[in-house]
Design a protein around this motif. Structure first.
Motif, mmCIF file in Angstrom:
data_model
loop_
_atom_site.group_PDB
_atom_site.id
_atom_site.type_symbol
_atom_site.label_atom_id
_atom_site.label_comp_id
_atom_site.label_asym_id
_atom_site.label_seq_id
_atom_site.Cartn_x
_atom_site.Cartn_y
_atom_site.Cartn_z
ATOM 1 N N ILE A 11 0.846 -1.201 0.000
ATOM 2 C CA ILE A 11 0.000 0.000 0.000
ATOM 3 C C ILE A 11 0.882 1.253 0.000
ATOM 4 O O ILE A 11 0.655 2.196 -0.758
ATOM 5 C CB ILE A 11 -0.938 -0.007 1.231
ATOM 6 N N ALA A 12 1.914 1.248 0.845
ATOM 7 C CA ALA A 12 2.815 2.401 0.940
ATOM 8 C C ALA A 12 3.450 2.685 -0.419
ATOM 9 O O ALA A 12 3.503 3.820 -0.871
ATOM 10 C CB ALA A 12 3.879 2.130 2.002
ATOM 11 N N ARG A 13 3.917 1.613 -1.068
ATOM 12 C CA ARG A 13 4.592 1.793 -2.348
ATOM 13 C C ARG A 13 3.629 2.379 -3.385
ATOM 14 O O ARG A 13 3.951 3.326 -4.090
ATOM 15 C CB ARG A 13 5.146 0.448 -2.826
ATOM 16 N N ARG A 14 2.438 1.821 -3.436
ATOM 17 C CA ARG A 14 1.524 2.269 -4.479
ATOM 18 C C ARG A 14 1.054 3.698 -4.263
ATOM 19 O O ARG A 14 0.740 4.413 -5.214
ATOM 20 C CB ARG A 14 0.334 1.312 -4.580
ATOM 21 N N LEU A 15 0.967 4.126 -2.987
ATOM 22 C CA LEU A 15 0.515 5.503 -2.740
ATOM 23 C C LEU A 15 1.697 6.447 -2.578
ATOM 24 O O LEU A 15 1.508 7.656 -2.391
ATOM 25 C CB LEU A 15 -0.372 5.545 -1.490
ATOM 26 N N ASP A 16 2.902 5.901 -2.622
ATOM 27 C CA ASP A 16 4.110 6.697 -2.455
ATOM 28 C C ASP A 16 4.102 7.468 -1.130
ATOM 29 O O ASP A 16 4.358 8.674 -1.086
ATOM 30 C CB ASP A 16 4.274 7.658 -3.659
ATOM 31 N N ILE A 17 3.757 6.775 -0.057
ATOM 32 C CA ILE A 17 3.840 7.367 1.278
ATOM 33 C C ILE A 17 4.579 6.383 2.178
ATOM 34 O O ILE A 17 4.886 5.269 1.755
ATOM 35 C CB ILE A 17 2.431 7.671 1.871
ATOM 36 N N ARG A 24 -0.383 3.767 10.518
ATOM 37 C CA ARG A 24 -1.212 4.601 11.390
ATOM 38 C C ARG A 24 -2.614 4.764 10.813
ATOM 39 O O ARG A 24 -3.598 4.747 11.535
ATOM 40 C CB ARG A 24 -0.546 5.956 11.619
ATOM 41 N N ALA A 25 -2.714 4.905 9.505
ATOM 42 C CA ALA A 25 -4.036 5.028 8.880
ATOM 43 C C ALA A 25 -4.853 3.776 9.154
ATOM 44 O O ALA A 25 -6.030 3.829 9.492
ATOM 45 C CB ALA A 25 -3.886 5.237 7.376
ATOM 46 N N ILE A 26 -4.183 2.634 9.035
ATOM 47 C CA ILE A 26 -4.896 1.370 9.178
ATOM 48 C C ILE A 26 -5.248 1.103 10.634
ATOM 49 O O ILE A 26 -6.292 0.532 10.942
ATOM 50 C CB ILE A 26 -4.066 0.230 8.542
ATOM 51 N N ARG A 27 -4.394 1.563 11.534
ATOM 52 C CA ARG A 27 -4.743 1.432 12.944
ATOM 53 C C ARG A 27 -5.784 2.474 13.350
ATOM 54 O O ARG A 27 -6.278 2.460 14.460
ATOM 55 C CB ARG A 27 -3.486 1.572 13.808
ATOM 56 N N GLY A 28 -6.079 3.425 12.443
ATOM 57 C CA GLY A 28 -7.104 4.427 12.751
ATOM 58 C C GLY A 28 -6.603 5.560 13.615
ATOM 59 O O GLY A 28 -7.362 6.166 14.381
ATOM 60 N N ALA A 29 -5.299 5.875 13.523
ATOM 61 C CA ALA A 29 -4.747 6.976 14.321
ATOM 62 C C ALA A 29 -5.432 8.289 13.959
ATOM 63 O O ALA A 29 -5.974 8.442 12.864
ATOM 64 C CB ALA A 29 -3.242 7.080 14.076
ATOM 65 N N ASN A 33 -3.885 13.003 8.054
ATOM 66 C CA ASN A 33 -4.762 13.680 7.101
ATOM 67 C C ASN A 33 -5.920 12.755 6.668
ATOM 68 O O ASN A 33 -5.686 11.641 6.214
ATOM 69 C CB ASN A 33 -3.896 14.060 5.887
ATOM 70 N N PRO A 34 -7.152 13.222 6.838
ATOM 71 C CA PRO A 34 -8.307 12.356 6.528
ATOM 72 C C PRO A 34 -8.302 11.858 5.077
ATOM 73 O O PRO A 34 -8.716 10.731 4.798
ATOM 74 C CB PRO A 34 -9.513 13.277 6.766
ATOM 75 N N LYS A 39 -7.570 7.357 1.279
ATOM 76 C CA LYS A 39 -6.844 6.714 0.185
ATOM 77 C C LYS A 39 -6.294 5.353 0.613
ATOM 78 O O LYS A 39 -6.386 4.370 -0.109
ATOM 79 C CB LYS A 39 -5.683 7.606 -0.274
ATOM 80 N N VAL A 40 -5.705 5.345 1.803
ATOM 81 C CA VAL A 40 -5.116 4.095 2.303
ATOM 82 C C VAL A 40 -6.197 3.031 2.473
ATOM 83 O O VAL A 40 -6.048 1.892 2.021
ATOM 84 C CB VAL A 40 -4.376 4.338 3.638
ATOM 85 N N LEU A 41 -7.304 3.436 3.106
ATOM 86 C CA LEU A 41 -8.351 2.448 3.395
ATOM 87 C C LEU A 41 -8.991 1.945 2.104
ATOM 88 O O LEU A 41 -9.282 0.758 1.953
ATOM 89 C CB LEU A 41 -9.412 3.048 4.325
ATOM 90 N N ASP A 42 -9.195 2.847 1.147
ATOM 91 C CA ASP A 42 -9.786 2.439 -0.129
ATOM 92 C C ASP A 42 -8.880 1.431 -0.843
ATOM 93 O O ASP A 42 -9.346 0.407 -1.335
ATOM 94 C CB ASP A 42 -10.000 3.659 -1.038
ATOM 95 N N LEU A 43 -7.586 1.751 -0.857
ATOM 96 C CA LEU A 43 -6.662 0.853 -1.552
ATOM 97 C C LEU A 43 -6.572 -0.498 -0.824
ATOM 98 O O LEU A 43 -6.553 -1.559 -1.448
ATOM 99 C CB LEU A 43 -5.278 1.501 -1.675
#
Lengths: 347, 347
Positions: A11-17, A24-29, A33-34, A39-43
């Motif tokens: 996921i990180a590679r594809r979104l370049d983050i 943190r996005a996946i843990r729901g921190a 940035n919303p 983007k992370v959750l959709d991917l």
């Protein structure tokens, strides 16, 4: 032959983050940035990323189970809300236990007990029509299980919990305003039980629209129903014996509006020529009726998504307080989601 | 102040039977009179008897969780099935995890994985429209998790598992026969995807009724749809361009029938005067349409009750084999539930 399971690195590679941002996005921190989060959750959803439930659960002593309590299993609106809840929670590795209260406060209390028994990590609940007390919600909080209420809330509860509702005042207001703009003058409102918050708010919206347009509201144009299904016939009878009959009816929700249309048609009354009918729910089914039902759309799936998001936020805030050795101070949060008009043939 | 929790002793005393009978009924033993079992379960439900989940779970290493996989969350039929499942399982102390496949075989496989991850004691599943393989069901069996399929089954699967369906042949037959008795002659059938077992069976019932009454069946009167919601318009178009249009339509199910009625009405075709419409499902909603929909009632709640009963029977049989040090030999079981006609205005 087995396809490699996607990881957060993919996921990180594809979104370049960074991987840590994904994590943190996946843990729901909360400090993220919303848009990035989305983007992370959709991917994650798209590529089928899934936390290893057991590994994660064993490490954290979490169950990765979320309880969802709805009033009725057979109401499509709640099905749509659950789709939104899943959309948010599945990529995080959570599963749902869905239970229903059958619109009874007593059964709703049992539902809470069942979910606490199951050691769920959190509870999402929409209250039954006749729930009068929030003691069972307090009980969950006392066991440190966070709770979020959606759609049907207790108006006077002072429990510091998140609540997600649609703007019910605005729904009643826009429904009535739409009828006024169409030229209807004697507009009736078929309400729910007096204690029901969504009914109170929608009625307030109706009154405000009537008054702002110089119609005033006469008490005989407002009739209650006792629940979603029963007593619609009685309510309608009260309107139909009036000397001056209504030329339009706003129903508390689409299921009531469907029944109103059917009962009017049985009396040979043409819709909308003699009486217009307006719902509030946005059920897909409304499109199939003859005439199709004009309604106020509630963003059901978004409601589920937002409620789930608030629950994860609360869980994280509790965990963070604990990590820092602080007492967690819960706060009340109100989210009101915007509504929109779906104009069809019944008005 | 707390009310004493009811025990199996209370149930035994009130029914004037032995505690051991009650216990066996509640554990779902097979060697017990079905009427007695039902009496015990009804009373247990009524007085709110509930096994202590954790205590029971710890002692037996069971999770007391049952997984339910349905194709769609927003279809009322499945809501009614789940009510029946709960009715049987709740008194026994089981809770449900409800997941849905969104009518996709791939998601259905994930659902099985999720439930196995959760270590459910058993799985009840209704297959998606496009499920072609039973490998995922086999996987559950290999992990010694018993499985029961309801409503939507794979016709050619040789897996030795219990299946509960309605008598779909009879449903198609009775629907068609009803129309013939009413005097309709050119009766069309709007089917589902070719592979769908319930569609094949209902179509067979339709053909048999037509042939037995001397009408024969012409291929152009049978049109398929690809799923429950989409492509109904296209199917209907094919019928409406025929030189000899049908005078009645049997729809695979009520949701399709609702759409057919709406589309006919949009074309200004009167129902049932010009074309009669017949559904198969028994959705409550059918009563609210104008005209209300004649349909074949499926005993949805009973289906859930029976499926849950078969699952518990299988669990017990597996346990007993294990206790006796024997290899468990699974058997295929077919339960067909009877259907009935609900005559309304659309025929």
């Amino acid at each position: 032959m087995k396809k490699r399971k996607p990881t957060i690195k993919d996921i990180a590679r594809r979104l370049d983050i960074s991987v840590s941002t994904v994590s943190r996005a996946i843990r729901g921190a909360e400090d993220i940035n919303p848009m990035t989060k989305k983007k992370v959750l959709d991917l994650a959803e798209k590529i089928g990323y899934k936390k290893s439930v057991l590994a994660a659960g064993l490490a954290s002593k979490k169950s990765y189970l979320i309880g969802v309590i709805i009033p009725e299993l057979t109401v499509p609106f709640f099905g749509r809300v659950i789709l939104g809840i899943e959309q948010f929670l599945k990529p995080l590795g959570y599963d749902l236990i869905i239970v229903h209260s059958d619109e009874q406060e007593q059964k709703e209390k049992e539902c809470i007990d069942i979910l606490l028994d199951r050691q769920v990590d959190g509870i999402l609940i929409s209250l039954s029509f006749n729930t009068k007390s929030d003691l069972h919600l307090r009980k969950a909080m006392e066991e440190e299980v966070p709770i979020v209420v959606f759609d049907r809330i207790l108006p006077n509860s002072e429990l510091p919990i998140p609540r997600v509702i649609v703007d019910d005042f605005e729904a009643g207001y826009q429904a009535t305003n739409h009828l006024i703009n169409k030229g209807y003058k004697r507009i009736a409102f078929i309400a729910g039980p007096e204690d029901l918050y969504i009914s109170q708010q929608r009625l307030k919206g109706y009154r405000t629209a009537m008054e702002r347009n110089g119609f005033g509201t006469s008490a005989d144009l407002i009739v209650p129903t006792l629940d979603l299904r029963r007593s619609v016939g009685k309510a309608l009878d009260k309107l139909m014996v009036l000397k001056e009959k209504p030329d339009a009816i706003v129903a508390l929700n689409d299921p009531i509006a469907f029944r109103v249309m059917r009962l009017l048609q049985k009396r040979g009354i043409e819709i909308p020529e003699k009486i217009a009918v307006m719902g509030i729910s946005g059920d897909d089914m409304g499109e199939l009726f003859n005439p199709s039902l004009t309604t106020i759309d509630q963003p059901a799936q978004e409601m589920g998504f937002v409620a789930a998001n608030l629950l994860i936020d609360r869980m994280n805030a509790m965990k963070e307080a604990k990590n820092q050795g602080k007492v967690f101070i819960p706060m009340a949060i109100f989210k009101k989601l915007p509504i929109s008009l779906i104009e069809r043939e019944s008005t």
